[in-house]
Write a protein that holds these residues in place. Structure first.
Motif, short mmCIF file in Angstrom:
data_model
loop_
_atom_site.label_atom_id
_atom_site.label_comp_id
_atom_site.label_asym_id
_atom_site.label_seq_id
_atom_site.Cartn_x
_atom_site.Cartn_y
_atom_site.Cartn_z
N LYS A 83 15.88 19.68 -0.87
CA LYS A 83 16.33 18.41 -1.46
C LYS A 83 15.30 17.81 -2.39
O LYS A 83 15.56 16.82 -3.07
N PHE A 84 14.10 18.40 -2.44
CA PHE A 84 13.06 17.88 -3.32
C PHE A 84 13.20 18.37 -4.75
O PHE A 84 12.52 17.87 -5.64
N LEU A 85 14.02 19.39 -4.99
CA LEU A 85 14.11 20.01 -6.31
C LEU A 85 15.40 19.63 -7.01
O LEU A 85 16.47 19.62 -6.40
N LEU A 86 15.28 19.36 -8.30
CA LEU A 86 16.46 19.14 -9.13
C LEU A 86 16.95 20.47 -9.67
O LEU A 86 16.35 21.52 -9.45
N ALA A 87 18.02 20.42 -10.43
CA ALA A 87 18.67 21.65 -10.88
C ALA A 87 17.75 22.49 -11.77
O ALA A 87 17.72 23.72 -11.66
N ASP A 88 17.00 21.85 -12.67
CA ASP A 88 16.17 22.58 -13.62
C ASP A 88 14.73 22.74 -13.15
O ASP A 88 13.90 23.23 -13.92
N ASP A 89 14.45 22.33 -11.94
CA ASP A 89 13.07 22.38 -11.46
C ASP A 89 12.71 23.77 -10.96
O ASP A 89 13.56 24.54 -10.51
N CYS A 90 11.43 24.07 -11.03
CA CYS A 90 10.84 25.24 -10.37
C CYS A 90 9.66 24.70 -9.55
O CYS A 90 8.62 24.35 -10.11
N GLY A 91 9.88 24.59 -8.25
CA GLY A 91 8.88 23.95 -7.40
C GLY A 91 7.76 24.90 -7.00
O GLY A 91 7.97 26.09 -6.77
N TRP A 98 16.69 26.59 -7.86
CA TRP A 98 18.12 26.76 -7.59
C TRP A 98 18.67 27.90 -8.44
O TRP A 98 18.41 27.97 -9.64
N ARG A 99 19.41 28.78 -7.80
CA ARG A 99 20.04 29.88 -8.54
C ARG A 99 21.11 29.31 -9.47
O ARG A 99 21.91 28.47 -9.06
N GLY A 100 21.13 29.79 -10.70
CA GLY A 100 22.11 29.32 -11.65
C GLY A 100 21.85 27.91 -12.16
O GLY A 100 22.71 27.32 -12.83
#
Length: 308
Positions: A39-47, A70-72
């Motif tokens: 839940k800490f990552l947005l769609a375009d993030d790479c954590g 996130w995949r995709g």
């Protein structure tokens, strides 16, 4: 040890550490309402989560980290669409914790200790992996390792000398954000047994524990039979030991007797040969001649006075 007031970020920091050192475990602190790491990552993030460990005796350092996205590029409630990978390397010339290739450029400004010099477009997980592996090829001393499977990553942590089980106890002690003593606050024997089983048993392999308990139960049920068998075996070993000692004594006596018999026969042969030699010498002396005869002694004369 962290001393922060409520809301200071203790649980979040522990959650990030556990995501690297305890992959595949439930890393939620403070109950299910706290959410999970994805839940800490947005769609375009790479954590990114990176930890640097130093050996207290040798001073040798190792960096371990985790990459997530996130995949995709779409946030989903399906955890299978949340991609995770782990990596490790030995910091040195070419790559360190301060210049991780999280962006396409890391040379825009002079490096500042404790701050990343990354600038430019952020890399995706694949781009980060490619840059990391390329650095490993260019600088073999980095010993770069990349893994995407939980179990293999845990094994690799063990090879690096980092024991994930230590962090599992930390997670247990901080599960309810209370004191560490709460982990050992058991009220009955069953609670202590559960604690012990959780500490020494891999929850992913319950069949192995079931086989172990079943085997122990079978042995316990045959306790009287096993004790009798043990006593019989101990008695047999004692008697057999005596037989072995007697056999060894008999063998030594036979060796002594055989040696005496050999020496006696040798002496008899020597005496017989000596007797033959002596008889031959006596016969030779007899052939050479007899000793001269003894002359009779003269008759003594009587005095004249006596003749008269």
């Amino acid at each position: 040890m962290l001393f922060l007031e409520n809301g200071g970020g203790k649980s979040v920091l522990l959650k990030l550490i556990f995501s690297v050192m305890l992959p595949g475990h439930r890393n939620t602190l403070g109950g299910a309402s706290s959410g999970v790491l994805r839940k800490f990552l947005l769609a375009d993030d790479c954590g990114h989560v990176a930890l640097e460990w130093q050996h207290v005796l040798t001073g040798e350092c190792v960096v371990v980290g985790k990459v997530s996205e996130w995949r995709g590029r779409q946030v989903s409630n399906d955890p299978r669409k949340f991609a995770e990978a782990w990596y490790s390397f030995r910091p040195g010339p070419g790559l360190s914790l301060d210049n991780l290739p999280v962006a396409e450029s890391t040379a825009v400004r002079a490096p500042v200790e404790g701050q990343s010099g990354a600038r430019g477009r952020r890399r995706t997980m694949k781009g980060f992996r490619d840059a990391l592996m390329e650095a490993g090829k260019t600088y073999p001393h980095l010993e770069v390792h990349w893994e995407e499977i939980h179990d293999r990553w845990i094994e690799h942590l063990g090879d690096l000398g980092l024991d994930p089980e230590l962090f599992r106890y930390q997670r247990e002690m901080n599960a309810d954000e209370g004191e560490a003593a709460g982990l050992f606050a058991v009220k009955k024997d069953a609670d202590f047994t559960d604690l012990l089983l959780r500490a020494v048993t891999d929850t992913r392999d319950t069949d192995g524990l079931a086989d172990l308990v079943s085997g122990f139960g079978n042995k316990l049920g045959r306790r009287a039979e096993l004790i009798a068998e043990r006593d019989f075996t101990a008695g047999s070993v004692d008697l057999l030991g005596r037989i072995v000692e007697a056999a060894e004594a008999r063998s030594r006596a036979r060796d002594i007797h055989a040696g005496a018999e050999r020496r006696t026969r040798t002496l008899a042969r020597r005496l017989s040969a000596r007797g033959v030699q002596e008889r031959a010498r006596a016969a030779d002396l007899a052939r050479r001649g007899r000793p001269p005869p003894r002359m009779p002694s003269p008759t003594p004369r009587r005095p004249a006075s006596a003749a008269r």
